[in-house]
Design an enzyme around this catalytic site. Sequence first.
Site, PDB file in Angstrom:
ATOM      1  N   ARG A  48       0.841  -1.219   0.000  1.00 54.11           N
ATOM      2  CA  ARG A  48       0.000   0.000   0.000  1.00 54.11           C
ATOM      3  C   ARG A  48       0.875   1.269   0.000  1.00 54.11           C
ATOM      4  O   ARG A  48       0.555   2.271   0.626  1.00 54.11           O
ATOM      5  CB  ARG A  48      -0.949   0.037   1.209  1.00 54.11           C
ATOM      6  CG  ARG A  48      -1.903  -1.110   1.276  1.00 54.11           C
ATOM      7  CD  ARG A  48      -2.917  -1.092   0.134  1.00 54.11           C
ATOM      8  NE  ARG A  48      -3.859  -2.182   0.293  1.00 54.11           N
ATOM      9  CZ  ARG A  48      -3.676  -3.427  -0.157  1.00 54.11           C
ATOM     10  NH1 ARG A  48      -2.573  -3.723  -0.841  1.00 54.11           N
ATOM     11  NH2 ARG A  48      -4.570  -4.352   0.036  1.00 54.11           N
ATOM     12  N   SER A  79     -10.693  -0.752   3.597  1.00 57.67           N
ATOM     13  CA  SER A  79      -9.848  -0.899   4.795  1.00 57.67           C
ATOM     14  C   SER A  79      -9.404   0.473   5.264  1.00 57.67           C
ATOM     15  O   SER A  79      -8.816   1.225   4.482  1.00 57.67           O
ATOM     16  CB  SER A  79      -8.604  -1.716   4.476  1.00 57.67           C
ATOM     17  OG  SER A  79      -8.976  -2.932   3.886  1.00 57.67           O
ATOM     18  N   GLU A 132      -4.734   3.854   6.373  1.00 57.12           N
ATOM     19  CA  GLU A 132      -4.475   3.672   4.940  1.00 57.12           C
ATOM     20  C   GLU A 132      -5.146   4.800   4.151  1.00 57.12           C
ATOM     21  O   GLU A 132      -4.650   5.265   3.131  1.00 57.12           O
ATOM     22  CB  GLU A 132      -5.038   2.312   4.498  1.00 57.12           C
ATOM     23  CG  GLU A 132      -4.831   2.023   3.024  1.00 57.12           C
ATOM     24  CD  GLU A 132      -5.536   0.749   2.558  1.00 57.12           C
ATOM     25  OE1 GLU A 132      -5.380  -0.288   3.207  1.00 57.12           O
ATOM     26  OE2 GLU A 132      -6.231   0.827   1.532  1.00 57.12           O
TER      27      GLU A 132
HETATM   28  C1  LIG Z   1     -15.455  -0.754  -0.621  1.00 54.69           C
HETATM   29  C2  LIG Z   1     -13.993  -0.444  -0.867  1.00 54.69           C
HETATM   30  C3  LIG Z   1     -13.091  -1.487  -1.057  1.00 54.69           C
HETATM   31  C4  LIG Z   1     -11.734  -1.224  -1.294  1.00 54.69           C
HETATM   32  N1  LIG Z   1     -10.879  -2.277  -1.492  1.00 54.69           N
HETATM   33  C5  LIG Z   1      -9.572  -2.058  -1.758  1.00 54.69           C
HETATM   34  C6  LIG Z   1      -8.688  -3.154  -1.998  1.00 54.69           C
HETATM   35  O1  LIG Z   1      -9.091  -4.324  -1.984  1.00 54.69           O
HETATM   36  N2  LIG Z   1      -7.385  -2.889  -2.231  1.00 54.69           N
HETATM   37  C7  LIG Z   1      -6.911  -1.611  -2.273  1.00 54.69           C
HETATM   38  O2  LIG Z   1      -5.706  -1.450  -2.512  1.00 54.69           O
HETATM   39  N3  LIG Z   1      -7.724  -0.547  -2.062  1.00 54.69           N
HETATM   40  C8  LIG Z   1      -9.034  -0.737  -1.803  1.00 54.69           C
HETATM   41  N4  LIG Z   1      -9.876   0.327  -1.575  1.00 54.69           N
HETATM   42  C9  LIG Z   1      -9.321   1.696  -1.560  1.00 54.69           C
HETATM   43  C10 LIG Z   1      -9.454   2.422  -2.912  1.00 54.69           C
HETATM   44  O3  LIG Z   1     -10.394   1.805  -3.742  1.00 54.69           O
HETATM   45  C11 LIG Z   1      -8.133   2.503  -3.650  1.00 54.69           C
HETATM   46  O4  LIG Z   1      -7.153   3.105  -2.841  1.00 54.69           O
HETATM   47  C12 LIG Z   1      -8.249   3.292  -4.961  1.00 54.69           C
HETATM   48  O5  LIG Z   1      -7.053   3.167  -5.705  1.00 54.69           O
HETATM   49  C13 LIG Z   1      -8.537   4.764  -4.732  1.00 54.69           C
HETATM   50  O6  LIG Z   1      -8.799   5.340  -5.988  1.00 54.69           O
HETATM   51  P1  LIG Z   1      -9.587   6.704  -6.127  1.00 54.69           P
HETATM   52  O7  LIG Z   1      -9.496   7.095  -7.567  1.00 54.69           O
HETATM   53  O8  LIG Z   1     -10.935   6.588  -5.566  1.00 54.69           O
HETATM   54  O9  LIG Z   1      -8.665   7.640  -5.224  1.00 54.69           O
HETATM   55  P2  LIG Z   1      -9.045   8.998  -4.505  1.00 54.69           P
HETATM   56  O10 LIG Z   1      -9.714   8.680  -3.209  1.00 54.69           O
HETATM   57  O11 LIG Z   1      -9.734   9.921  -5.418  1.00 54.69           O
HETATM   58  O12 LIG Z   1      -7.594   9.571  -4.178  1.00 54.69           O
HETATM   59  C14 LIG Z   1      -6.717   8.923  -3.283  1.00 54.69           C
HETATM   60  C15 LIG Z   1      -5.436   9.762  -3.138  1.00 54.69           C
HETATM   61  O13 LIG Z   1      -4.730   9.808  -4.357  1.00 54.69           O
HETATM   62  C16 LIG Z   1      -4.596  11.147  -4.847  1.00 54.69           C
HETATM   63  N5  LIG Z   1      -4.807  11.049  -6.304  1.00 54.69           N
HETATM   64  C17 LIG Z   1      -5.935  10.624  -6.921  1.00 54.69           C
HETATM   65  N6  LIG Z   1      -5.714  10.546  -8.258  1.00 54.69           N
HETATM   66  C18 LIG Z   1      -4.439  10.945  -8.468  1.00 54.69           C
HETATM   67  C19 LIG Z   1      -3.624  11.079  -9.639  1.00 54.69           C
HETATM   68  N7  LIG Z   1      -4.073  10.746 -10.869  1.00 54.69           N
HETATM   69  N8  LIG Z   1      -2.354  11.554  -9.497  1.00 54.69           N
HETATM   70  C20 LIG Z   1      -1.888  11.871  -8.271  1.00 54.69           C
HETATM   71  N9  LIG Z   1      -2.602  11.757  -7.128  1.00 54.69           N
HETATM   72  C21 LIG Z   1      -3.864  11.284  -7.228  1.00 54.69           C
HETATM   73  C22 LIG Z   1      -5.638  11.944  -4.095  1.00 54.69           C
HETATM   74  O14 LIG Z   1      -5.250  13.297  -3.938  1.00 54.69           O
HETATM   75  C23 LIG Z   1      -5.709  11.220  -2.762  1.00 54.69           C
HETATM   76  O15 LIG Z   1      -4.673  11.643  -1.912  1.00 54.69           O
HETATM   77  C24 LIG Z   1     -11.250   0.108  -1.349  1.00 54.69           C
HETATM   78  C25 LIG Z   1     -12.163   1.167  -1.173  1.00 54.69           C
HETATM   79  C26 LIG Z   1     -13.516   0.891  -0.945  1.00 54.69           C
HETATM   80  C27 LIG Z   1     -14.487   2.037  -0.804  1.00 54.69           C
END
Ligand SMILES: Cc1cc2nc3c(=O)[nH]c(=O)nc-3n(C[C@H](O)[C@H](O)[C@H](O)COP(=O)(O)OP(=O)(O)OC[C@H]3O[C@@H](n4cnc5c(N)ncnc54)[C@H](O)[C@@H]3O)c2cc1C
Length: 339
Positions: free
Chosen positions: A164, A239, A335
Site C-alpha cells: 500500500r 480498509s 491507509e
Molecule cells: C469498498 C472499498 C473497497 C476497497 N478495497 C480495496 C482493496 O481491496 N485494495 C486496495 O488497494 N484498495 C481498496 N480500496 C481503496 C481504494 O479503492 C483505492 O485506494 C483506490 O485506488 C482509490 O482510488 P480513487 O481514484 O478513488 O482515489 P481517490 O480517493 O480519489 O484519491 C486517493 C489519493 O490519491 C490522490 N490522487 C488521486 N488521483 C491521483 C492522480 N491521478 N495523481 C496523483 N494523485 C492522485 C488523491 O489526492 C488522494 O490523496 C477500497 C475502497 C472501498 C471504498
Amino acid sequence: MKIQENYSLKNLNTFGVEVSAKYFAEVKDLGDLKYAIEFAKINHLEILFLGGGSNVLFTKSFGGLVIKLDLKGISEAFLNEDEVLVTAKAGENWHEFVQLCLDKNYGGLENLSLIPGNVGTSPMQNIGAYGTEIKDTFVNCKVLNLGSMQVEEFNNEECRFGYRESVFKREGKGKYVILDVTFKLSTENHQLKTEYGAIKTELEKFGIENPTIQDVSRAVISIRQSKLPDPKVTGNAGSFFKNPTVSANQFSKVQKQYPQIPNYPNGEMVKIPAGWLIEQCGWKGKQIGNVASHELQALVIVNKTGAATGKEIYDFSTLIIESVIEKFGIELEREVNII
Ligand SMILES: Cc1cc2nc3c(=O)[nH]c(=O)nc-3n(C[C@H](O)[C@H](O)[C@H](O)COP(=O)(O)OP(=O)(O)OC[C@H]3O[C@@H](n4cnc5c(N)ncnc54)[C@H](O)[C@@H]3O)c2cc1C
C-alpha cells in the site's frame, strides 16, 4: 473548462461526507489540467487531485482547488503472441477497465476486480487484493511534474512500490499528477492466482474445476460483495488501516500473551491482520453516534447513518488506534488519505 465555486463534494467521496471545495474543476485533458494548475498558482490556492474519492476522508471543507481527473482513453499494443501492453488514462474507472481487459481475455488484473476508484490512482498505494498487487503487471506511468510542468515517465522500479505504498505517497507526495498507467497483461497461458483467501472455495461453489481468468474475477466479485459494504449504500473507504508489520521480536512478545494471533512472516518482520487486532478490542459492529466499525469486517469504518462528519469518522479511528496500542502495544497506521 469551468472553474466552479463552493462545490459540494458529497457525491465525490465514498464516505458520503458533506463537505465542499472553495474551487472545483473537472479536467478532461492535459490542456485543462495545466490551465487549472495555473489558476491555482496565480490565486495561491492549495490543490487536491481527486479520482473516484474512495480512499480519502475529508475532515473539513477544502479551501483550495479540487481538480477531478477525468482524462479518458484506453489503448493497447501487442508485444508478442503472449503479451499485450494496455494503457489507460487516469480518469478511467478501475473496475470497468479490469472488466474490459477480461472481455478481451487479457489476464493479470482479475484478482483486482471490483476495487473502487480510478486507474490513475492505482499506483498511489499499489492497490492490491487476493494475493495480487498492481506492481505485478505495472510497466510504467506518465506523470505531470508539478514543479517543471513537464510530462515524465516512472517505470516499475522508480515507483518503489511496497505494501500500500509507492514513491507517490512518500517523497513524491504532492509533486506529480499521474496521467496514465500501462500494464503488461497475458493473452495466452494465463497464470491464475487462486490460493489466496476464499477464491478456491468460491470456485468450487460455482462447480468450476478448470477456472478461466473470467471465473476468477467472478469469484473475487462474489466474495467481495458478500463481505464488504457497497459505498453506494453505506459510506466507507474500504480498509481504513494498513495491516501492521512488526519485528519478529515484538511479535513473539505479543504471541506469548495471545497465542492464537494470526500472522504472516515476511523476512525479519511479521505482518498481522489489522482487522483481527481491532476485533479483539471489541470494535466489530460497534457504533458511536453516526459512525461504526462494519459488522462483517472490523477493518472497515462506515458512515452508518449517512450523516457522519469527517471529524466524527476521524475521531472514531483515533479511538480504535488508542485501544489497539493499549491492548497489543501496536500502532495502526491509517491507509485512507486524511484531508
Ligand atoms: C469498498 C472499498 C473497497 C476497497 N478495497 C480495496 C482493496 O481491496 N485494495 C486496495 O488497494 N484498495 C481498496 N480500496 C481503496 C481504494 O479503492 C483505492 O485506494 C483506490 O485506488 C482509490 O482510488 P480513487 O481514484 O478513488 O482515489 P481517490 O480517493 O480519489 O484519491 C486517493 C489519493 O490519491 C490522490 N490522487 C488521486 N488521483 C491521483 C492522480 N491521478 N495523481 C496523483 N494523485 C492522485 C488523491 O489526492 C488522494 O490523496 C477500497 C475502497 C472501498 C471504498
